[in-house]
Scaffold this active site. Structure first.
Site, PDB file in Angstrom:
ATOM      1  N   LYS A  80      71.652  21.078 101.871  1.00 50.08           N
ATOM      2  CA  LYS A  80      72.264  20.124 103.211  1.00 50.08           C
ATOM      3  C   LYS A  80      73.764  20.429 103.149  1.00 50.08           C
ATOM      4  O   LYS A  80      74.814  20.849 102.333  1.00 50.08           O
ATOM      5  CB  LYS A  80      71.873  18.320 102.465  1.00 50.08           C
ATOM      6  CG  LYS A  80      72.168  17.388 103.297  1.00 50.08           C
ATOM      7  CD  LYS A  80      72.090  16.071 102.863  1.00 50.08           C
ATOM      8  CE  LYS A  80      72.385  15.003 103.290  1.00 50.08           C
ATOM      9  NZ  LYS A  80      72.257  13.343 102.763  1.00 50.08           N
ATOM     10  N   SER A 155      69.544  10.058 105.276  1.00 53.19           N
ATOM     11  CA  SER A 155      69.649  11.146 105.941  1.00 53.19           C
ATOM     12  C   SER A 155      69.190  12.674 105.719  1.00 53.19           C
ATOM     13  O   SER A 155      69.558  13.732 106.836  1.00 53.19           O
ATOM     14  CB  SER A 155      71.570  10.735 106.353  1.00 53.19           C
ATOM     15  OG  SER A 155      71.498  11.228 104.672  1.00 53.19           O
ATOM     16  N   SER A 179      69.207   8.300 100.721  1.00 52.87           N
ATOM     17  CA  SER A 179      68.229   9.268 101.384  1.00 52.87           C
ATOM     18  C   SER A 179      67.796  10.717 100.987  1.00 52.87           C
ATOM     19  O   SER A 179      67.450  12.350 101.558  1.00 52.87           O
ATOM     20  CB  SER A 179      70.061  10.502 102.423  1.00 52.87           C
ATOM     21  OG  SER A 179      70.527   9.491 103.015  1.00 52.87           O
TER      22      SER A 179
HETATM   23  N1  GLN Z   1      70.390   5.188 105.129  1.00 49.47           N
HETATM   24  C1  GLN Z   1      71.108   4.276 104.715  1.00 49.47           C
HETATM   25  C2  GLN Z   1      72.352   4.626 105.920  1.00 49.47           C
HETATM   26  O1  GLN Z   1      72.456   4.969 106.617  1.00 49.47           O
HETATM   27  C3  GLN Z   1      71.035   5.312 103.562  1.00 49.47           C
HETATM   28  C4  GLN Z   1      71.602   6.935 104.337  1.00 49.47           C
HETATM   29  C5  GLN Z   1      72.197   7.937 102.855  1.00 49.47           C
HETATM   30  O2  GLN Z   1      71.364   6.718 101.661  1.00 49.47           O
HETATM   31  N2  GLN Z   1      72.855   9.019 102.542  1.00 49.47           N
HETATM   32  O3  GLN Z   1      73.659   4.748 104.480  1.00 49.47           O
END
Ligand code: GLN
Length: 484
Positions: A80, A155, A179
C-alpha cells in the site's frame, strides 16, 4: 507447473527455495499479468518493474550460490502506498506527497526484503487512507475485479484488487477503521487486522496512530499467515509495538472445534444489514455449530457509539499527524507565495483533497480549547466503554462472528456524495480498532450478483494465531471460488 499467477504464495516460496522455479520467472509472470489486467483494474500507483526484476535475479543468484532462502522466497508482494520503501515514491494517493521519495525502509519493508520477498509495486488507496471505496484517491479510482462497476472497498482498495486479480499473491495494507477487512470482504480475500502492537508501524505514514495497524491480504488463510509471520514481532523503533508480539502463525485449521464458544453480537445483526450477507454469515456459523462449536447470543452494548467515537478520535489524531505536511519538507510546494503563512496555506489548500480537509477540520475542532472536553475527552471515555464491552464478552466466549460490512461492494458514486453513508460502511470493523483486538475478514460466499461476502471473526488481543486457525477451519467449509 501450474499457471504461475494462480499459485499460492506458500507454493511459490517452496518452489523457489527448492529451485523448481526461478524468482525471475515468478516476477515476470506477475508483471505480465499487471500489463494485461491493471489498465482495467488500476490497482497500482507505481509498478516497480526494474527493481522487482533485479531483486528476483539477486534471489536466484543467492540460491545458486547455495544460500538458504527466506520464508517469502521470490514471492511478489504489493505494498500500500502509505508504507515506505527506500528510494521509491510514496504518495498516500495525495497530491501533497507527489514526488516524495522514501528516505528509508519501513521495518516491515526491511523484513520483506530479509525474507526474500519481491516488492512488485505500490498500490492505490483513499487519500491518506481516509475512505471506504477508493474514490478519495487524488489520482484515479481502483475498480473491483469481481465487477468493474463496483468499488474495491477502502482504503486499501488497490492492495485488495491487486491480489484478487492475481497481479500479486500477497499484499500489505493498513487498517485504522476497517481498511484491510472491508476491501478484503468486497474483493473475496482474507484480510487480517492483527492485534494493535503486533506489527511495527515504523515507516507507515500515520493516519491515526492509536488505531493504525498493518496487516496482510491474501487469497488463503495459509498465505495470510505466512505474510504475517514474516512481518510481525516487536520493534524497538515503534514505541507502541508490543514486547509479547509473536511471529509464528501456521494458518492451519483448528484440530478441534468441539466446545469452542462463538459469540454472535446481536448489535451486528440489526436493521440495515443486507439479507444475503446475513444469510451467508449464518451459514458459516451454522457450519461451526455442526463441528461442535457452541454458538451464543451476546451483546456489546456500546456498539452504537463506535462510529461517532471513531470520527472524533481518528480525525483528531489525523489533524496532528498531518500537520507535518506544510509545503516545506515533503512533496508538494505551492508556487508564487509571498510569506511563510501563505506557503503553508496554499500548499495545504492545494495539496490535500476534500475528505482529508474535512477530517483535519473535524479533528482541529474536536481538539480546540473549549471543545476538547465536550468531544475528544468524551470520545476517549466512550472508547474505554467499547473496549470494556469486548473484555466482558471475551469472558463468556472465545471468538465473535459478525458480518465484515453491512453490504457487498457498492457502485461507484453510490455513497460518495454523502460522507455519513460512507462512514457507516465501517460500522462493524471500527469497534475492533477502538478496542485494539485481533480481527479478520474471510470470504463466506457470493451473493446473487456474484459479489463476495465477508465474515468477520474477532478474537481477544494477542490471540491472532487462534483467530487464523478458526478462519482456516471456516475456509475449508466455504470453499470460496477465487476469481480466474
Ligand atoms: N473508512 C475508514 C475511514 O475512512 C477507515 C479507514 C482506514 O481504516 N484507514 O476512516
Amino acid at each position: 507447473m501450474k499457471n504461475i499467477i494462480s499459485l499460492s504464495a506458500s507454493k511459490i516460496a517452496e518452489e523457489v527455495s527448492s529451485g523448481n522455479l526461478k524468482a525471475e520467472e515468478v516476477v515476470q509472470a506477475h508483471l505480465e499479468r499487471i500489463k494485461t489486467e491493471d489498465p482495467k483494474v488500476r490497482a497500482f500507483i507505481t509498478v516497480l518493474e526494474e527493481n522487482a526484476l533485479a531483486a528476483a535475479r539477486e534471489i536466484d543468484s543467492k540460491r545458486s550460490h547455495g544460500k538458504k532462502l527466506g520464508k517469502l522466497a521470490g514471492v511478489p508482494v504489493a505494498v500500500k502506498d502509505n508504507i515506505l520503501v527506500e528510494g521509491v515514491e510514496t504518495t498516500c494517493a495525495s497530491k501533497i506527497l507527489k514526488g516524495f521519495k522514501a528516505p528509508y525502509d519501513a521495518t516491515i519493508t526491511q523484513k520483506l526484503k530479509k525474507e526474500d520477498a519481491v516488492i512488485i509495486g505500490k498500490t492505490n488507496l483513499d487519500e491518506f487512507a481516509m475512505g471506504s471505496s477508493n474514490e478519495n484517491s487524488a489520482f484515479f479510482k481502483t475498480k473491483n475485479p469481481w465487477n468493474l462497476e463496483t468499488v474495491p472497498g477502502g482504503s486499501s482498495g488497490g492492495s485488495a484488487a491487486a491480489v484478487a486479480a492475481r497481479m500479486a499473491p500477497l499484499s500489505l495494507a493498513s487498517d485504522t477503521g476497517g481498511s484491510i477487512r472491508q476491501p478484503a470482504s468486497f474483493c473475496g480475500l482474507v484480510g487480517v487486522k492483527p492485534t494493535y502492537g503486533a506489527v511495527s508501524r515504523y515507516g507507515l505514514i500515520a493516519f491515526a496512530s492509536s488505531l493504525d495497524q498493518i496487516g496482510p491480504m491474501a487469497r488463503s488463510v495459509e498465505d495470510a499467515a505466512l505474510l504475517l509471520s514474516s512481518i510481525a514481532g516487536h520493534d524497538p523503533k515503534d514505541s507502541t509495538s508490543a514486547p509479547q508480539a509473536q511471529n509464528r502463525f501456521s494458518g492451519k485449521p483448528l484440530e478441534n472445534v468441539r466446545g469452542l464458544k462463538i459469540g454472535i453480537p446481536r448489535e451486528y445483526f440489526a436493521e440495515g444489514l443486507d439479507p444475503e450477507v446475513r444469510k451467508s454469515v449464518w451459514n458459516a456459523v451454522d457450519y461451526l455449530k455442526t463441528l461442535g462449536a457452541e454458538v451464543k447470543d451476546v451483546t456489546l452494548p456500546h456498539t452504537s457509539y463506535a462510529v461517532a467515537t471513531y470520527y472524533i478520535i481518528a480525525p483528531s489524531e489525523a489533524a496532528s499527524n498531518l500537520a507535518r505536511f506544510d509545503g516545506v519538507r515533503y512533496g508538494y510546494r505551492a508556487q508564487n507565495i509571498k510569506s511563510l503563512s501563505e506557503l503553508y496555506e496554499k500548499s495545504r489548500g492545494e495539496g490535500f483533497g476534500p475528505e482529508v480537509k474535512r477530517r483535519i477540520m473535524l479533528g482541529t475542532y474536536a481538539l480546540s480549547s473549549g471543545y476538547y472536553d465536550a468531544y475528544y475527552n468524551r470520545a476517549q471515555k466512550a472508547r474505554t466503554l467499547i473496549a470494556r464491552d469486548f473484555e466482558n464478552v471475551f469472558k463468556e466466549v472465545d471468538f465473535l462472528a459478525t458480518p465484515t460490512a453491512p453490504s457487498v461492494a457498492f457502485k461507484f458514486g453510490e455513497k460518495s456524495a454523502d460522507p455519513v453513508a460512507m462512514y457507516l460502511s465501517d460500522i462493524f470493523t471500527i469497534p475492533s480498532n477502538l478496542a485494539g483486538n485481533a480481527s479478520l475478514s474471510i470470504p463466506c460466499g457470493l451473493n446473487k450478483d456474484h459479489l463476495p461476502i465477508g465474515l468477520q471473526l474477532i478474537a481477544p488481543a494477542f490471540e491472532d494465531e487462534k483467530l487464523l486457525a478458526l478462519a482456516a477451519t471456516v475456509e475449508k467449509a466455504v470453499n470460496f471460488p477465487q476469481l480466474n
